[in-house]
Design a protein around this motif. Structure first.
Motif, PDB file in Angstrom:
ATOM      1  N   LEU A 145      16.184  33.402  10.022  1.00  0.00           N
ATOM      2  CA  LEU A 145      14.913  33.682   9.661  1.00  0.00           C
ATOM      3  C   LEU A 145      14.812  35.060   8.760  1.00  0.00           C
ATOM      4  N   LYS A 146      15.370  36.326   9.216  1.00  0.00           N
ATOM      5  CA  LYS A 146      15.362  37.394   8.808  1.00  0.00           C
ATOM      6  C   LYS A 146      15.993  37.353   7.066  1.00  0.00           C
ATOM      7  N   LYS A 147      16.945  36.596   6.994  1.00  0.00           N
ATOM      8  CA  LYS A 147      17.460  36.392   5.612  1.00  0.00           C
ATOM      9  C   LYS A 147      16.714  35.350   4.856  1.00  0.00           C
ATOM     10  N   ILE A 148      16.097  34.553   5.311  1.00  0.00           N
ATOM     11  CA  ILE A 148      15.416  33.416   4.437  1.00  0.00           C
ATOM     12  C   ILE A 148      14.119  34.012   3.978  1.00  0.00           C
ATOM     13  N   ASP A 149      13.140  34.653   5.127  1.00  0.00           N
ATOM     14  CA  ASP A 149      11.935  34.995   4.940  1.00  0.00           C
ATOM     15  C   ASP A 149      11.820  36.420   5.121  1.00  0.00           C
ATOM     16  N   LEU A 150      11.574  37.105   4.273  1.00  0.00           N
ATOM     17  CA  LEU A 150      11.382  38.789   4.121  1.00  0.00           C
ATOM     18  C   LEU A 150      10.228  39.232   4.831  1.00  0.00           C
ATOM     19  N   ASP A 151       9.172  38.314   5.020  1.00  0.00           N
ATOM     20  CA  ASP A 151       7.985  38.759   5.939  1.00  0.00           C
ATOM     21  C   ASP A 151       8.382  38.816   7.214  1.00  0.00           C
ATOM     22  N   TYR A 152       9.094  37.905   7.767  1.00  0.00           N
ATOM     23  CA  TYR A 152       9.442  37.644   9.051  1.00  0.00           C
ATOM     24  C   TYR A 152      10.415  39.205   9.494  1.00  0.00           C
ATOM     25  N   VAL A 153      10.942  39.642   8.433  1.00  0.00           N
ATOM     26  CA  VAL A 153      11.552  41.087   9.009  1.00  0.00           C
ATOM     27  C   VAL A 153      10.473  42.047   9.623  1.00  0.00           C
ATOM     28  N   ASP A 154       9.375  41.923   8.934  1.00  0.00           N
ATOM     29  CA  ASP A 154       8.517  42.828   9.182  1.00  0.00           C
ATOM     30  C   ASP A 154       7.606  42.483  10.503  1.00  0.00           C
ATOM     31  N   VAL A 155       7.877  41.546  10.811  1.00  0.00           N
ATOM     32  CA  VAL A 155       7.241  41.185  12.126  1.00  0.00           C
ATOM     33  C   VAL A 155       7.888  41.512  13.341  1.00  0.00           C
ATOM     34  N   GLU A 156       9.287  41.451  13.319  1.00  0.00           N
ATOM     35  CA  GLU A 156      10.098  41.975  14.180  1.00  0.00           C
ATOM     36  C   GLU A 156       9.748  43.427  14.345  1.00  0.00           C
ATOM     37  N   ARG A 157       9.893  44.034  12.910  1.00  0.00           N
ATOM     38  CA  ARG A 157       9.809  45.537  13.177  1.00  0.00           C
ATOM     39  C   ARG A 157       8.617  46.058  13.787  1.00  0.00           C
ATOM     40  N   TYR A 158       7.351  45.173  13.442  1.00  0.00           N
ATOM     41  CA  TYR A 158       6.057  45.545  13.967  1.00  0.00           C
ATOM     42  C   TYR A 158       5.947  45.140  15.483  1.00  0.00           C
ATOM     43  N   LEU A 159       6.511  44.019  15.898  1.00  0.00           N
ATOM     44  CA  LEU A 159       6.450  43.860  17.446  1.00  0.00           C
ATOM     45  C   LEU A 159       7.313  44.720  18.239  1.00  0.00           C
ATOM     46  N   GLY A 160       8.588  44.841  17.470  1.00  0.00           N
ATOM     47  CA  GLY A 160       9.662  45.549  18.122  1.00  0.00           C
ATOM     48  C   GLY A 160      10.435  44.579  19.059  1.00  0.00           C
ATOM     49  N   PHE A 161      10.356  43.305  18.973  1.00  0.00           N
ATOM     50  CA  PHE A 161      11.122  42.388  19.699  1.00  0.00           C
ATOM     51  C   PHE A 161      11.342  40.973  18.837  1.00  0.00           C
ATOM     52  N   ASN A 162      12.232  40.313  19.401  1.00  0.00           N
ATOM     53  CA  ASN A 162      12.483  39.123  18.694  1.00  0.00           C
ATOM     54  C   ASN A 162      11.556  37.882  18.872  1.00  0.00           C
ATOM     55  N   PRO A 163      10.961  37.509  17.990  1.00  0.00           N
ATOM     56  CA  PRO A 163       9.621  36.704  18.355  1.00  0.00           C
ATOM     57  C   PRO A 163       9.923  35.191  18.580  1.00  0.00           C
ATOM     58  N   VAL A 164      11.383  34.795  18.419  1.00  0.00           N
ATOM     59  CA  VAL A 164      11.618  33.627  18.546  1.00  0.00           C
ATOM     60  C   VAL A 164      11.993  33.269  20.174  1.00  0.00           C
ATOM     61  N   ARG A 165      11.421  32.284  20.716  1.00  0.00           N
ATOM     62  CA  ARG A 165      11.712  31.907  22.132  1.00  0.00           C
ATOM     63  C   ARG A 165      12.204  30.594  22.228  1.00  0.00           C
ATOM     64  N   THR A 166      13.398  30.293  22.715  1.00  0.00           N
ATOM     65  CA  THR A 166      13.950  29.070  22.672  1.00  0.00           C
ATOM     66  C   THR A 166      13.694  28.203  24.136  1.00  0.00           C
ATOM     67  N   THR A 167      13.648  26.968  23.927  1.00  0.00           N
ATOM     68  CA  THR A 167      13.441  26.277  24.980  1.00  0.00           C
ATOM     69  C   THR A 167      14.712  24.965  24.705  1.00  0.00           C
ATOM     70  N   VAL A 168      15.718  24.953  25.251  1.00  0.00           N
ATOM     71  CA  VAL A 168      16.799  24.044  24.902  1.00  0.00           C
ATOM     72  C   VAL A 168      16.273  22.686  26.005  1.00  0.00           C
ATOM     73  N   LEU A 169      16.385  21.606  24.951  1.00  0.00           N
ATOM     74  CA  LEU A 169      16.039  20.254  25.794  1.00  0.00           C
ATOM     75  C   LEU A 169      17.166  19.510  26.118  1.00  0.00           C
ATOM     76  N   SER A 170      16.964  18.647  27.267  1.00  0.00           N
ATOM     77  CA  SER A 170      18.037  18.189  27.748  1.00  0.00           C
ATOM     78  C   SER A 170      18.512  17.034  26.685  1.00  0.00           C
ATOM     79  N   LYS A 171      19.888  16.444  26.710  1.00  0.00           N
ATOM     80  CA  LYS A 171      20.361  15.661  25.858  1.00  0.00           C
ATOM     81  C   LYS A 171      19.625  14.292  25.986  1.00  0.00           C
ATOM     82  N   GLY A 172      19.326  13.680  24.833  1.00  0.00           N
ATOM     83  CA  GLY A 172      18.676  12.398  24.651  1.00  0.00           C
ATOM     84  C   GLY A 172      17.026  12.426  24.834  1.00  0.00           C
ATOM     85  N   THR A 173      16.627  13.625  24.920  1.00  0.00           N
ATOM     86  CA  THR A 173      15.347  13.949  24.965  1.00  0.00           C
ATOM     87  C   THR A 173      14.466  13.123  23.763  1.00  0.00           C
TER      88      THR A 173
END
Lengths: 938, 536
Positions: B461-489
């Motif tokens: 995302l940092k490479k694709i969207d330049l604005d996104y770079v500012d988000v992490e810099r501003y928030l000070g953490f990685n804003p992406v949180r992942t939930t891995v769903l089970s197979k076949g969901t």
């Protein structure tokens, strides 16, 4: 092989094929059909070239090689032609082609490298011929199948096609493919002279026909023309070559062969030249018939352009020319209408023309495109051009309903769009060629000019008609007078009024058209009418100077102005007379009362015993005062305006009294008056005062006529009975009335006197009065000496009962009674009291109405003398009150009036039924009135 | 209007190119000229209709300028009472067809279309075929008789309506036959299409990109495994094709791909995923997909050129206006704010405002689509009109701390580029302890920790969207949180939706901002591994 016809004939076929190649090669990128046809021609070309090479070869081995190459070319010729037909009839499947080319390739190899197709070469009298191998029969059989299949497909396609034109194209294609095959079979399997190359020539010829005549491909005209020349040459060459072959057969062993050839060529050239020309022209006409039509169309349009002054005729002619020249199913013209810039259908040839609704809007994308591109727009471009994808749906539908195929702008050199030519599909169902479109573009330019000229002419005519209509509808005369005083233009009003026409000499006086730069204005009487004329110079486009006159008929306006002035004068006179009447009435009232006293007392004195000189003096007083009373009475009669009051009138008396009125003036004017009155003249019912007015006017006029020239004259007044009329003559010896104005002297305000000397109303009033009495008035004069005014009044008998009181005027000697005198004038009261007491009556005299009522309430009176005009309470009011007290007493009232009464007072007085005595009155009149009242009450 | 076949018989190749692809040669002025005159016609047509009066008012605008200044923007709600009941008496012109949208927004939008519009749509379909198949200017490769492999829902869905319409005006062989398109379930339709294509081949394929990729996967799988041999696949032609494909794949030492079996002229893939799957499509089908911008309201509004880069608008389909798009929520727009095509600027986002032509009712209608103007013209291809790409639906974006807006295209690209092997994903905005996160729920094909997924996606995302770079810099953490769903969901979700009889567009969970119901279904479908917590 030394036979040049045998050797060279393939070159003719090669040349023909080259020409075809040149024709087909341009725009090869346009479609695949053309590209495949090019392959066909390449094969044919190679066939011809290889044939030439074969026939030129000197060894059998070389001939064999070339012959095998010819077979390969032939195979490809049939394959590519099949391919072409396959595409041309719209087949898209590829597998037959793969199959065909897949079979051709190995077959070609076999033919080229083995003896299976051609085993060897044999010599024949006319050249070489192949010795065919077993494979050749298979190959020919396969080709037969291929050709048959192709022919069937072409025939089927022909059946499905509706256009006869394209049907013929299919038919020729079906025929043409058979020809090389027949040639090949003849060369390979028979001992006939070599026919293959001739078959190829025929193939080329028919292909040319299909291309040129039946539009297989769109060929530009220059290329086509070149081809025609070559074709003619080839056609001429065929009999030439044939002749050479024949000559060769006959002269094979002669030494003179070369010379024979030379001679034959020269002879042929001489003989065939006219034939060449003829054939060229025929073919040219055949293939370029359209060109002739086009040229004719252009000539036609150019010839008609100048004559197409009528816009409708121009549009119809144009559509007719285009329709005919391009063989279109219809040709229509769209043009803006007078009231709308949208393009409507204005003319159509070959289709109905209903210009109800607009076809294209003013800002239609099509119109914009045509203006910008300045060339013909094929309708199919509407589906192609991106800039035309915004055509409103209504316009698209309208064009589809029209079946528009071509839209050609008619553009003037300045870029103006005169209209759009819309062409339907060709009547022959063929496609329009580039030549057609080029012609249409050319025609469009010419037509635009013709239409523009027609439009300008129409506008000019319309402008002229409008101007003429405006000028002709003007109420004024408009004339333009050119050089030599000749009328160049005269509007309808002018022609009708002045009875002249353009081209005749002017009716106006020449003069400067302007004064100090301002158009000159003047008045002139023409044909009895008075005109106000304005003139101004008119510089024409050619620089010539003309004069424009605008003439307004002011005759009526002048008459109206005179009438208005007369009415104003009459109003002033009426006002003046009314003032005089008012004044005279006031004077009469003031004079009558003392005059009554004077007359009354004079009579009393006259009756008294007096010395003779005193009696004479009293008599003079009485006479003078009586005369004054008469003058006052006449003055009132003349001055007071009132309704006619008919009563029996003695016309002699009227004449006398009128003369008495003017007695002094006549005498002072040295006019001698003579009367010749008929003493037996009967009375007639008329308004005496009006009659007096008539006579007075006539006398005054005579007096004026006689006094001005010689200050003396003779005036005769006569009366006589003429049948049932009274005739009165007023004759003078004045200068007379000129004949030319005798008819007009009775017109109102007509006067011959100077301004301020007369109103011109006198005779008019006389005429009116006499006419009102059923009589007539006329003048008789020779115009030089004297005049006679004649008045004829009908005699009308009086049906009213005779007035007894008037019958005898003798002093009554009746019974004595008590009389109440009511009058605000003390002298009158005293006089009446004296007169009545002298006759033995007992008299009470009071000065006002209230006192009178009191007296009446208290006493019984035999008669009451009641003055009408009194302060506070009028005599009529007193009468009403007395009537309320005792009705019988009211019947004994005698009213005393001081002057002529107003009409309504007179009416009220008459309603009372009481007698009235007008002041000043005589004593006898008073006593008679008293006597009458007393008699009535008894 | 003549059938398109007639043009192929009567027009030269050059003329055919002009007819179908001539819009690419227009200048902006010419484009506007066409638009203006068609809008003028439209205003005169609709002024007296019920819906026209409702939108334009009692005193309809007389000029285009007045129209743009005074007529308010509309949404489907303004028309729904009339259009949902197909009340033709409220329209100025009797429509030729009614079609409806996919229903992705929760309801079907019924849209009427006029006869001229459908004629142009047929023309544009042929244009799409040819531009998709062309490799250079002026090339016409698709002619009547073309075999078209379709995986589309039937009419009155937009794409089905479009193909029905095309069939009336252009001869093409539908694979599977159009009769089957309506009668078979979608999956069987694809299977049937595969069988027929195996036997007869095809020239052009048209479908949603992801479907095409899946179709490619399915076909290659089937071809490789030969698991589902039917009579069709036993057909000599099919066997020959399979044999040829097998030999080709063997020669390159890889599995059999669709491109080994067929050599399609063109593949049309519309949708946001077309760009995402571009490489996959090239891999499977051998050619780049051709993107178009269409919808129920537009049918076609823009399409790519032969370069298959960005899209160019069509001038005569609808009147186009561009409302500058603000990322700020609730920004008010006035009627005069919308721009014309000559006023747009490269790099900016615009919301599409359209007005239908030919008497149809939509006036100044907010499409809800956000487009980006990539450039003014395409120098390489010689195009002068603005080049665009469709970014997203207006409400399908995730705004992070008002610093950047991530849409489906960006997220998808980031996930695809991150090297993750995944089945499907969905993303939404999440708040935790007054902080904003981007929650990514993803089903992976390979075992990978949620943190690793977040790291990779964050990196991309940092490479694709330049604005996104500012988000992490501003928030000070990685804003992406992942939930891995089970197979076949996701497969289970789709199966459930199919069983429930949901419409095609609802079989799949939305990629961005799915509804609470969808989320609960996905998260409750099986084992879920959160980045922050592990729970059964």
């Amino acid at each position: 092989m030394t036979n040049p016809a045998y050797v060279l004939s393939p070159l003719i076929a090669a040349a023909m094929t080259v020409v075809l190649l040149i024709l087909v090669l341009p725009a090869i990128y346009r479609d695949r059909n053309r590209r495949v046809f090019l392959l066909v021609l390449f094969s044919l070309e190679l066939w011809a070239v290889f044939t030439f090479a074969m026939r030129s070869s000197r060894t059998i081995e070389a001939v064999l090689v070339w012959d095998r190459l010819i077979i390969v070319c032939m195979l490809f010729l049939f394959a590519t032609f099949f391919h072409f037909c396959h595409l041309y009839i719209g087949r898209r499947s590829r597998w037959p082609m793969y199959l065909l080319y897949g079979a051709i390739a190995p077959t070609a190899g076999v033919a080229l490298f083995t003896d299976l197709v051609i085993q060897g070469i044999k010599r024949l009298g006319d050249g070489y011929a192949p010795e065919v191998g077993p494979m050749a029969f298979v190959m020919v059989g396969a080709m037969q199948l291929l050709i048959a299949a192709n022919t069937v497909r072409l025939i089927r396609a022909r059946r499905q096609e509706v256009s006869p034109y394209i049907q013929r194209r299919y038919l020729l294609l079906a025929i043409v493919v058979v020809l090389p095959f027949l040639g090949m079979v003849a060369d390979g399997f028979t001992d006939l002279p070599p026919l293959g190359i001739w078959a190829n020539l025929a193939f080329c010829t028919i292909c040319s026909v299909v291309i040129l005549r039946y539009g297989l491909f769109d060929i530009r005209i220059i290329a086509r023309r070149s081809l025609i020349r070559l074709l003619v040459g080839a056609l001429i060459a065929i009999p030439y070559v044939g002749a050479i072959i024949v000559a060769n057969a006959f002269l094979r062993d002669r030494d003179s062969l070369l010379w024979t050839y030379v001679g034959a060529i020269i002879a042929y050239a001489l003989i065939m030249w006219p034939a060449y020309e003829w054939a060229r022209e025929r073919l040219d006409r055949l293939f370029s018939s359209k060109r002739y039509d086009y040229m004719e169309a252009l000539r036609d349009l150019a010839r008609n352009a100048d004559a197409l002054s009528d816009s409708q005729e121009a549009t119809e002619k144009l559509t007719e020319i285009v329709h005919r020249a391009l063989n279109a199913s219809f040709a229509s013209l769209l043009q803006p209408m007078a009231d709308s810039a949208a393009l409507h259908l204005v003319a159509s040839n070959g289709a109905s023309c209903s210009p109800a609704k607009p076809i294209l809007g003013e800002a239609s994308p099509i119109v914009v495109w045509l203006r910008r591109q300045r060339r013909t727009l094929p309708a199919r471009t509407l589906a192609v051009e991106s800039l035309l994808q915004n055509i409103p749906q209504a316009e698209r539908i309208a064009l589809e309903e029209l079946r528009a195929t071509l839209l050609a702008p008619l553009l003037t050199p300045h870029g103006g769009l005169s209209g759009i030519l819309v062409l339907g599909p060709k009547a022959s169902r063929r496609q329009y060629t580039l030549d057609d479109i080029q012609l249409l573009d050319n025609l469009g330019g010419e037509a635009a000019m013709a239409l523009e000229n027609a439009r300008l002419y129409r506008d000019a005519v319309r402008a002229r008609e409008t101007l003429e209509a405006w000028l002709n509808n003007l109420p004024d005369v408009v004339a333009i007078v050119g050089r030599g005083d000749v009328i160049r233009f005269l509007n309808r009003e002018g022609i009708e009024r002045l009875c002249v026409r353009p081209g005749q000499r002017s009716f106006l006086r020449p003069g400067s058209p302007e004064e100090n730069g301002v158009p000159r204005r003047f008045t002139e009487t023409i044909r009895g009418r008075e005109y106000e004329i304005a003139s101004a110079p008119l510089v024409e486009p050619g620089g010539q100077l003309s004069l424009v006159f605008v003439m307004r008929d002011i005759t009526e306006r002048r008459q109206e102005q005179a009438e208005r002035e007369r009415l104003e004068a009459r109003a002033r006179l009426a006002s003046h007379l009314a003032s005089i009447g008012e004044m005279a009435s006031g004077i009469a009232h003031e004079i009558n009362n003392p005059l009554t006293a004077v007359i009354g007392y004079s009579q009393l004195l006259g009756a008294a015993a007096l010395p003779e000189d005193a009696r004479e003096a009293v008599r003079q007083i009485l006479q003078g005062s009586t005369r004054v009373a008469g003058i006052v009475q006449r003055l009132l009669t003349f001055a007071r305006q009132r309704k006619p009051h008919r009563a029996p009138v003695d016309m002699n008396e009227v004449i006398q009294s009128t003369l008495a009125l003017r007695d002094y003036a006549l005498r002072t004017s040295n006019i001698h008056v003579t009367t010749r009155l008929d003493p037996s003249l009967p009375h007639t019912v008329a308004d005496g005062q009006q009659m007096q007015q008539v006579l007075l006017n006539l006398i005054v006029n005579a007096e004026a006529a006689m006094s001005s020239p010689h200050r003396k004259g003779e005036l005769l007044l006569a009366s006589e009975r003429q049948g049932e009329n009274l005739h009165i003559l007023v004759q003078d010896n004045g200068p007379g009335v000129p004949r030319e104005i005798q008819e007009r002297i009775f017109d109102p305000f007509f006067t011959t006197r100077d301004i301020g000397q007369g109103t011109g109303l006198g005779l008019s009033i006389c005429h009116g009065i006499v006419s009102e009495h059923g009589g007539r008035i006329w003048v008789r004069s020779d115009g030089a000496q004297g005049s006679e005014f004649n008045v004829l009044i009908p005699i009308v008998a009086d049906d009213s009962p005779p007035i007894e009181a008037a019958a005898a005027r003798q002093e009554p000697a009746g019974p004595r009674t008590r009389v109440l005198v009511v009058d605000d004038e003390p002298s009158i009261r005293a006089l009446l009291k004296a007169v009545l007491e002298q006759k033995g009556h007992e008299v009470d005299a009071v000065a006002d109405g209230r006192s009178a009522i009191e007296r009446v309430s208290a006493h019984r009176y035999g008669a009451i003398l009641l003055d009408v005009r009194m302060p506070d309470m009028s005599g009529l009011e007193v009468f009403q009150r007395i009537k309320e007290i005792a009705g019988s007493i009211a019947s004994r009232v005698v009213f005393l009036t001081g002057d002529l009464m107003a009409d309504e007072t007179r009416a009220l007085l008459e309603q009372t039924g009481a007698p009235a005595l007008a002041k000043p009155f005589q004593s006898q009149d008073l006593l008679q009135a008293i006597e009458g009242v007393l008699k009535a009450s008894r | 209007m003549l059938p398109e076949d007639v043009y192929f018989k009567t027009l030269s190749t050059e003329e055919l190119w002009k007819r179908y692809c001539g819009f690419l040669d227009l200048t902006v002025e010419e484009f506007l000229q066409i638009q203006r005159s068609l809008l003028a016609e439209q205003l005169s047509l609709v002024a007296d209709s019920t819906l026209g009066r409702k939108i334009l008012g009692a005193r309809p605008p007389r000029t285009i300028e007045e129209f743009r200044e005074t007529v308010p923007f509309t949404t489907y709600d303004d028309y729904e009472p009339y259009l949902s009941e197909k009340r033709e008496d409220s329209l100025a012109v009797k429509p030729a067809v009614w079609c409806h949208s996919s229903g992705r927004s929760g309801k079907f939008k019924w849209i009427p279309h006029s006869e001229p519009f459908m004629n142009k749509t047929a023309r544009n379909c042929v244009a799409v075929f040819n531009l998709a198949a062309a490799s250079h200017r002026g090339e016409i490769r698709v002619t009547p008789g073309v075999r078209v492999l379709v995986a589309i829902p039937p009419a009155p869905y937009t794409s089905g309506t479009m193909f029905e319409n095309l069939r009336k005006r252009f001869t093409f062989q539908s694979i599977p036959p159009m009769e089957l398109v309506g009668s078979l379930p979608f999956r069987e339709q694809i299977a049937r299409a595969f069988e027929l294509a195996l036997r007869d081949g095809f020239d052009v394929a048209g479908a949603i990109a992801s479907v095409l990729v899946r179709m490619g996967e399915q076909m290659s799988g089937q071809a490789a495994r030969m698991s589902k041999l039917s009579l069709t696949t036993l057909h000599p032609k099919a066997l020959f094709r399979i044999l040829r494909g097998y030999l080709r794949s063997r020669a390159q030492k890889r599995p059999v791909y669709p491109r080994d079996l067929w050599s399609p002229l063109a593949i049309m893939a519309s949708g946001v995923d077309a760009n995402i799957y571009r490489d996959d499509l090239i891999k499977y089908w051998g050619i780049a997909p051709f993107d178009v911008y269409g919808s129920a309201e537009l049918m076609f509004a823009a399409m790519q050129s032969w370069t298959k880069a960005h899209m160019t608008f069509l001038p005569d389909m609808v009147f186009l206006e561009f409302l500058p798009h603000s990322e700020r929520e609730g920004a008010e727009s006035k009627p005069g704010d919308a721009l014309l095509i000559d006023q747009v600027e490269p790099g900016k986002l615009y919301e599409m405002i359209i007005t239908q032509f030919h008497g149809m009712p939509l006036l100044r209608y907010r499409m809800g689509d956000v487009i980006r103007v990539v450039s003014i013209g395409d120098e390489k291809a010689g195009l002068k009109l603005p080049q665009i790409e469709v970014r997203r639906k207006i409400n399908e974006a995730i705004n992070l701390a008002s610093l950047c807006t991530l849409d489906e295209r960006t997220l998808w690209a980031a996930i695809a580029d991150s090297g993750l092997s995944y089945v499907e994903w969905t993303a939404y905005k999440e708040y935790h302890n007054n902080e904003t996160f981007l929650r990514l729920a993803i089903e992976l094909k390979e075992p990978l920790s949620a943190a690793e997924v977040s790291r990779r996606v964050d990196e991309r995302l940092k490479k694709i969207d330049l604005d996104y770079v500012d988000v992490e810099r501003y928030l000070g953490f990685n804003p992406v949180r992942t939930t891995v769903l089970s197979k076949g969901t996701f497969a289970r979700y789709t199966e459930a939706r199919v069983r429930e009889g949901a419409v095609l567009s609802h079989w799949k969970a939305a990629h961005v901002n799915p509804s609470a119901d969808v989320l609960s279904r996905l998260l409750g479908s099986g084992t879920v591994v959160d980045e922050e917590r592990h729970r059964e």
